[in-house]
Scaffold this active site. Structure first.
Site, short mmCIF file in Angstrom:
data_model
loop_
_atom_site.label_atom_id
_atom_site.label_comp_id
_atom_site.label_asym_id
_atom_site.label_seq_id
_atom_site.Cartn_x
_atom_site.Cartn_y
_atom_site.Cartn_z
N SER A 186 0.84 -1.20 0.00
CA SER A 186 0.00 0.00 0.00
C SER A 186 0.88 1.25 0.00
CB SER A 186 -0.95 -0.02 1.19
OG SER A 186 -0.22 -0.06 2.41
N GLY A 187 0.36 2.37 0.51
CA GLY A 187 1.08 3.64 0.41
C GLY A 187 2.47 3.62 0.99
N ASP A 199 1.46 -9.09 -0.47
CA ASP A 199 0.36 -8.35 0.16
C ASP A 199 -0.85 -9.26 0.23
OD1 ASP A 199 -0.21 -5.09 0.61
OD2 ASP A 199 -2.00 -6.31 0.32
N ASP A 200 -1.60 -9.16 1.34
CA ASP A 200 -2.75 -10.03 1.54
C ASP A 200 -4.00 -9.57 0.79
OD1 ASP A 200 -1.33 -11.82 3.06
OD2 ASP A 200 -1.89 -10.92 4.98
N HIS A 248 21.71 15.03 17.40
CA HIS A 248 22.81 14.26 17.98
C HIS A 248 22.41 13.50 19.25
CE1 HIS A 248 23.50 17.01 21.42
NE2 HIS A 248 23.03 17.93 20.58
N ILE A 283 3.24 13.87 12.63
CA ILE A 283 3.73 14.72 11.56
C ILE A 283 3.88 16.17 12.04
CG2 ILE A 283 1.39 15.18 10.67
CD1 ILE A 283 2.64 15.06 7.84
N HIS A 285 7.97 5.13 15.05
CA HIS A 285 7.67 5.83 13.79
C HIS A 285 7.83 7.32 14.04
CE1 HIS A 285 4.65 6.50 10.23
NE2 HIS A 285 5.75 7.23 10.11
N GLY A 302 2.77 0.30 8.19
CA GLY A 302 2.84 1.51 9.01
C GLY A 302 2.51 1.31 10.47
#
Length: 205
Positions: free
Chosen positions: A11-12, A34-35, A135, A165, A144, A68
């Site tokens: 996917s994406g 992929d399922d 650092h 985000i 993520h 994701g």
């Protein structure tokens, strides 16, 4: 390292992972599992089976998890490790990686990322497009870091935490495991309890 790469998830997120792999120019062939039975191609690459077919390919292909969701990604990664799969690190050619940076297997570093010196990043993490990790950071497994997020120096992020985000994390902070930081949020203090945090500065929902 093998000459073929199999990406689990078409996917994406899988497409972006495949794009990184193609730009690395290390594999003669890149394909997906992929399922979703309706998927035959993604990003112009073949979907050659579903997750049950992994055993057919695991001996001759490098394998990478492109899912994701942190918890699902962890489960699939653990299955691969139990089968002794060869799991690479994917780093976009336009990422900037400092000295003494350690990146563990199954992690992808997207385009425009900056990871500064003496940072350690755990396994199967997503360091997403245009994010910065300064650092001496210590990033746990299955984290993520979303596009455009910025982590200052000497930040510690616990396992399976999601940094939203455009969010920002101040220097010298500890963020515990299983935390979600909302989009555009600002973290200025340690976060020790799992949960969802939003706002400027963040508050726990």
């Amino acid at each position: 390292m093998k000459d073929k790469l199999l990406i689990i998830g078409a996917s994406g997120h899988g497409k972006v992972v495949a794009d990184v792999a193609l730009k690395m120019k290390k594999w003669q062939r890149v394909a997906f599992l992929d399922d979703d039975k309706t998927l035959k191609k993604s990003l112009g690459l073949d979907v050659i089976g579903d997750s049950k077919d992994l055993k057919i390919y695991i001996d001759e292909w490098d394998v990478f998890v492109a899912i994701g969701n942190n918890s699902i990604r962890e489960k699939v990664q653990e299955k691969l490790e139990a089968q002794n799969a060869n799991i690479p690190v994917l780093i976009h050619p336009n990422a900037v990686i400092g000295e003494e940076v350690e990146i563990s297997e199954g992690t992808v570093v997207m385009a425009g990322v900056v990871i500064n010196c003496s940072t350690k990043i755990g396994k199967c993490c997503i360091i997403n497009t245009g994010s910065t990790v300064d650092h001496d950071n210590l990033i746990g497994d299955y984290v993520h870091i979303s596009p455009g997020a910025n982590l200052a120096g000497t930040v510690k992020i616990g396992k399976s935490t999601w940094i939203g985000i455009g969010s920002s994390v101040n220097n010298n902070l500890n963020i515990s495991k299983d935390i979600i930081i909302g989009a555009g949020a600002t973290v200025i203090n340690d976060l020790n309890d799992s949960g969802v945090y939003v706002g400027v500065p963040v508050r726990r929902l």
